[in-house]
Design an enzyme around this catalytic site. Sequence first.
Site, short mmCIF file in Angstrom:
data_model
loop_
_atom_site.label_atom_id
_atom_site.label_comp_id
_atom_site.label_asym_id
_atom_site.label_seq_id
_atom_site.Cartn_x
_atom_site.Cartn_y
_atom_site.Cartn_z
N ARG B 58 0.66 -1.08 0.05
CA ARG B 58 0.04 0.03 0.11
C ARG B 58 0.79 1.35 -0.07
NH1 ARG B 58 -3.17 -3.72 2.77
NH2 ARG B 58 -1.88 -3.59 4.80
N GLU B 95 5.25 -11.59 15.34
CA GLU B 95 4.66 -12.11 16.48
C GLU B 95 5.09 -13.83 16.58
OE1 GLU B 95 0.36 -12.77 18.74
OE2 GLU B 95 0.32 -12.06 16.66
#
Lengths: 175, 175
Positions: B58, B95
């Site tokens: 993006r 994560e």
Amino acid sequence: MPIRSRIRTIPDYPKPGIQFRDVTTLFQDATGFRLAVDELLKTYQGVAIDKVAGIEARGFVLGGAMAHQFECGFVPVRKRGKLPWQTIGRDYALEYGTDRVEIHVDAIAPGERVLLVDDLIATGGTAQAAVDLIEEAQGIVIGCCFLIDLPDLGGSRRLEARGYAVHSLCQFEGE
Amino acid sequence: MPIRSRIRTIPDYPKPGIQFRDVTTLFQDATGFRLAVDELLKTYQGVAIDKVAGIEARGFVLGGAMAHQFECGFVPVRKRGKLPWQTIGRDYALEYGTDRVEIHVDAIAPGERVLLVDDLIATGGTAQAAVDLIEEAQGIVIGCCFLIDLPDLGGSRRLEARGYAVHSLCQFEGE
């Protein structure tokens, strides 16, 4: 050839026999990038455009610049599974297997005039799938534009045979 | 809040408890996209910029529009294995496991002034890796800008603590 000469050719990438046309050298060059976008803009001067649809990922760079200048919306045509909301999609054939492009169900409203953009058209599989998607959303494809056409691979010819106006800034053939 | 209100929130995406901020609804809106890019441009008015570096994917949409208006080069900061030429890269923690961003070895020349752009900063792992890459290429990071900051996740604070000027157009917090 201020645009063509700024495109880097990488021999035998991604596999032997393929001459890869690398537009990052054009994009990172201030003059080259400006010229390329301005040439694409000039092609559609005075044309009513509601959305620029850019094909992931290099089409995003060009499409973002174009949509901003046209003061219209930008629609990302993304690879499978990348969009977070409800999508419509089209599969298209690769040399081995298939790939898929998707847009959000609400990306294009019926009757909107859409310009498709990507850095390069080769066999045109992705572009044709994108055009089909835009029409499935009841958008009107007012043109398809590319920095580079590889005419030997027939993609632009096939789009034109289907009635779409195709524009490219430079060609690489028979190499 | 003409920009913030055009961003769609998708609850529990990509997993339960996450409120995903979807900028495609902003991008596809002619007024919203124009405003967002113009606000980012205004922030750096009069600042010397040699390259806009946009983070995949993006950041390419915003970065392409900004580089065109600044009349400077555009550098794609891409995910692992996407660039066709020789690269330098940085791993960063997710994560679970790690990811990697890369730029071409010749994307940035020593001393060039580079503006980093992405749609969103959360923990800032990707942005910090991108900043490190730009500096490894001996570029000068003149700022980092984002449409959205999630300040609860601390990414912008960490970049600022390292001395970088961070700018974002809107924030979502405590939701």
